[in-house]
Design a protein around this motif. Structure first.
Motif, PDB file in Angstrom:
ATOM      1  N   ASN A  52       0.843  -1.187   0.000  1.00 47.63           N
ATOM      2  CA  ASN A  52       0.000   0.000   0.000  1.00 47.63           C
ATOM      3  C   ASN A  52       0.878   1.237   0.000  1.00 47.63           C
ATOM      4  O   ASN A  52       1.654   1.417   0.931  1.00 47.63           O
ATOM      5  CB  ASN A  52      -0.912  -0.027   1.222  1.00 47.63           C
ATOM      6  N   PRO A  53       0.821   2.084  -1.002  1.00 48.11           N
ATOM      7  CA  PRO A  53      -0.068   1.972  -2.153  1.00 48.11           C
ATOM      8  C   PRO A  53       0.408   0.880  -3.107  1.00 48.11           C
ATOM      9  O   PRO A  53       1.587   0.553  -3.144  1.00 48.11           O
ATOM     10  CB  PRO A  53       0.044   3.353  -2.818  1.00 48.11           C
ATOM     11  N   PRO A  54      -0.533   0.332  -3.884  1.00 54.14           N
ATOM     12  CA  PRO A  54      -0.162  -0.697  -4.862  1.00 54.14           C
ATOM     13  C   PRO A  54       0.887  -0.165  -5.840  1.00 54.14           C
ATOM     14  O   PRO A  54       0.917   1.026  -6.146  1.00 54.14           O
ATOM     15  CB  PRO A  54      -1.482  -0.996  -5.580  1.00 54.14           C
ATOM     16  N   LEU A  55       1.737  -1.068  -6.323  1.00 52.32           N
ATOM     17  CA  LEU A  55       2.828  -0.695  -7.217  1.00 52.32           C
ATOM     18  C   LEU A  55       2.515  -1.078  -8.661  1.00 52.32           C
ATOM     19  O   LEU A  55       1.846  -2.081  -8.909  1.00 52.32           O
ATOM     20  CB  LEU A  55       4.119  -1.413  -6.796  1.00 52.32           C
ATOM     21  N   ALA A  56       3.042  -0.304  -9.593  1.00 52.07           N
ATOM     22  CA  ALA A  56       2.939  -0.666 -11.007  1.00 52.07           C
ATOM     23  C   ALA A  56       3.705  -1.975 -11.224  1.00 52.07           C
ATOM     24  O   ALA A  56       4.740  -2.202 -10.593  1.00 52.07           O
ATOM     25  CB  ALA A  56       3.521   0.437 -11.873  1.00 52.07           C
ATOM     26  N   ILE A  57       3.203  -2.818 -12.100  1.00 50.43           N
ATOM     27  CA  ILE A  57       3.891  -4.098 -12.322  1.00 50.43           C
ATOM     28  C   ILE A  57       5.143  -3.888 -13.162  1.00 50.43           C
ATOM     29  O   ILE A  57       5.120  -3.163 -14.147  1.00 50.43           O
ATOM     30  CB  ILE A  57       2.990  -5.164 -12.988  1.00 50.43           C
ATOM     31  N   VAL A  83      -1.098  -9.523  -8.481  1.00 54.49           N
ATOM     32  CA  VAL A  83      -1.363  -8.337  -9.294  1.00 54.49           C
ATOM     33  C   VAL A  83      -2.869  -8.238  -9.478  1.00 54.49           C
ATOM     34  O   VAL A  83      -3.513  -9.222  -9.874  1.00 54.49           O
ATOM     35  CB  VAL A  83      -0.656  -8.457 -10.668  1.00 54.49           C
ATOM     36  N   ASN A  84      -3.437  -7.060  -9.192  1.00 55.17           N
ATOM     37  CA  ASN A  84      -4.889  -6.922  -9.311  1.00 55.17           C
ATOM     38  C   ASN A  84      -5.307  -6.717 -10.777  1.00 55.17           C
ATOM     39  O   ASN A  84      -4.458  -6.620 -11.673  1.00 55.17           O
ATOM     40  CB  ASN A  84      -5.433  -5.827  -8.386  1.00 55.17           C
ATOM     41  N   ALA A  85      -6.608  -6.652 -10.998  1.00 56.41           N
ATOM     42  CA  ALA A  85      -7.146  -6.544 -12.351  1.00 56.41           C
ATOM     43  C   ALA A  85      -6.743  -5.243 -13.038  1.00 56.41           C
ATOM     44  O   ALA A  85      -6.758  -5.156 -14.264  1.00 56.41           O
ATOM     45  CB  ALA A  85      -8.673  -6.682 -12.310  1.00 56.41           C
ATOM     46  N   GLU A  86      -6.350  -4.238 -12.264  1.00 54.54           N
ATOM     47  CA  GLU A  86      -5.904  -2.970 -12.837  1.00 54.54           C
ATOM     48  C   GLU A  86      -4.414  -2.977 -13.163  1.00 54.54           C
ATOM     49  O   GLU A  86      -3.871  -1.975 -13.613  1.00 54.54           O
ATOM     50  CB  GLU A  86      -6.209  -1.806 -11.875  1.00 54.54           C
ATOM     51  N   GLY A  87      -3.749  -4.101 -12.889  1.00 53.44           N
ATOM     52  CA  GLY A  87      -2.329  -4.196 -13.211  1.00 53.44           C
ATOM     53  C   GLY A  87      -1.407  -3.629 -12.149  1.00 53.44           C
ATOM     54  O   GLY A  87      -0.295  -3.202 -12.447  1.00 53.44           O
ATOM     55  N   LYS A  88      -1.849  -3.628 -10.899  1.00 51.54           N
ATOM     56  CA  LYS A  88      -1.025  -3.138  -9.782  1.00 51.54           C
ATOM     57  C   LYS A  88      -0.694  -4.289  -8.840  1.00 51.54           C
ATOM     58  O   LYS A  88      -1.548  -5.143  -8.572  1.00 51.54           O
ATOM     59  CB  LYS A  88      -1.770  -2.056  -8.991  1.00 51.54           C
ATOM     60  N   VAL A  89       0.526  -4.290  -8.316  1.00 49.64           N
ATOM     61  CA  VAL A  89       0.935  -5.302  -7.336  1.00 49.64           C
ATOM     62  C   VAL A  89       0.303  -4.937  -5.995  1.00 49.64           C
ATOM     63  O   VAL A  89       0.540  -3.846  -5.463  1.00 49.64           O
ATOM     64  CB  VAL A  89       2.473  -5.370  -7.211  1.00 49.64           C
ATOM     65  N   ILE A  90      -0.520  -5.851  -5.446  1.00 49.61           N
ATOM     66  CA  ILE A  90      -1.250  -5.540  -4.208  1.00 49.61           C
ATOM     67  C   ILE A  90      -0.816  -6.397  -3.017  1.00 49.61           C
ATOM     68  O   ILE A  90      -1.069  -6.022  -1.878  1.00 49.61           O
ATOM     69  CB  ILE A  90      -2.774  -5.655  -4.401  1.00 49.61           C
ATOM     70  N   ILE A 117      -6.712 -13.165  -2.714  1.00 52.72           N
ATOM     71  CA  ILE A 117      -6.357 -13.116  -4.130  1.00 52.72           C
ATOM     72  C   ILE A 117      -7.550 -12.645  -4.954  1.00 52.72           C
ATOM     73  O   ILE A 117      -7.434 -11.749  -5.793  1.00 52.72           O
ATOM     74  CB  ILE A 117      -5.831 -14.487  -4.600  1.00 52.72           C
ATOM     75  N   GLN A 118      -8.712 -13.204  -4.684  1.00 51.28           N
ATOM     76  CA  GLN A 118      -9.899 -12.812  -5.455  1.00 51.28           C
ATOM     77  C   GLN A 118     -10.327 -11.371  -5.175  1.00 51.28           C
ATOM     78  O   GLN A 118     -10.989 -10.763  -6.005  1.00 51.28           O
ATOM     79  CB  GLN A 118     -11.049 -13.778  -5.195  1.00 51.28           C
ATOM     80  N   SER A 119      -9.905 -10.808  -4.042  1.00 56.83           N
ATOM     81  CA  SER A 119     -10.237  -9.415  -3.757  1.00 56.83           C
ATOM     82  C   SER A 119      -9.596  -8.482  -4.768  1.00 56.83           C
ATOM     83  O   SER A 119     -10.029  -7.351  -4.940  1.00 56.83           O
ATOM     84  CB  SER A 119      -9.799  -9.028  -2.338  1.00 56.83           C
ATOM     85  N   GLY A 120      -8.579  -8.954  -5.481  1.00 54.65           N
ATOM     86  CA  GLY A 120      -7.923  -8.137  -6.494  1.00 54.65           C
ATOM     87  C   GLY A 120      -8.760  -7.907  -7.720  1.00 54.65           C
ATOM     88  O   GLY A 120      -8.405  -7.102  -8.586  1.00 54.65           O
ATOM     89  N   LEU A 121      -9.900  -8.594  -7.826  1.00 50.74           N
ATOM     90  CA  LEU A 121     -10.796  -8.384  -8.959  1.00 50.74           C
ATOM     91  C   LEU A 121     -11.640  -7.144  -8.778  1.00 50.74           C
ATOM     92  O   LEU A 121     -12.094  -6.536  -9.754  1.00 50.74           O
ATOM     93  CB  LEU A 121     -11.712  -9.602  -9.150  1.00 50.74           C
ATOM     94  N   ALA A 122     -11.888  -6.757  -7.533  1.00 54.04           N
ATOM     95  CA  ALA A 122     -12.730  -5.588  -7.257  1.00 54.04           C
ATOM     96  C   ALA A 122     -11.997  -4.310  -7.585  1.00 54.04           C
ATOM     97  O   ALA A 122     -10.818  -4.172  -7.323  1.00 54.04           O
ATOM     98  CB  ALA A 122     -13.161  -5.600  -5.795  1.00 54.04           C
TER      99      ALA A 122
END
Length: 148
Positions: free
Chosen positions: A5-10, A116-123, A141-146
């Protein structure tokens, strides 16, 4: 798993799979991607392979991909290892022969896994072995879809 946090760019991840087909994580945007860095000599890596396959089977129809990135080894080492496992992975196994992807992702030990979430950020980051098919881990892991 530790939240980032904050998520990082992949970082870039474009590597050949065991059939020498190039796989690019950029093509997976819109999905959650679990990226696991591992090696055949790593005991915790061997132990978590079955749970990664269970995770993949449980979530592949729910927009989740699993990628196992072998670090520093070649097909002649990785292929027999994969075939010796009790549960043979059906997810993508990529070859990072020169460890350059591991360096770009700043993985300092094996196994290290990123979500990595659906927006392409490392969470999330997990250093050391995990049971990836544990319900709490699957939910994270599935929370990364939201969308945030």
């Amino acid at each position: 798993m530790t939240e980032i946090n904050p998520p990082l760019a992949i970082p870039e991840l474009k590597l050949p799979d065991m059939d020498d087909k190039l796989v690019d994580i950029e093509s997976m945007k819109g999905k959650v991607v679990v990226v696991n860095f591992w090696a055949t000599w790593c005991s915790p890596c061997r132990r978590e392979m079955a749970s990664l396959e269970n995770l993949y089977q449980e979530t592949k129809d729910k927009n989740v991909e699993v990628i196992a990135v072998n670090v520093g080894e070649d097909t002649d080492t990785v292929f027999p290892f994969i075939n010796s496992l009790d549960v043979i992975p059906t997810f993508a196994v990529l070859l990072d022969k020169d460890s350059s992807a591991m360096k770009r992702w700043k993985a300092r030990s094996l196994p290290t896994t990123y979500v990595v979430n659906a927006e392409g950020k490392v969470i999330y980051r997990a250093v050391g072995g995990r049971e990836f098919d544990h319900p709490d881990v699957v939910n994270k892991i599935q929370s990364g879809l939201a969308s945030d």
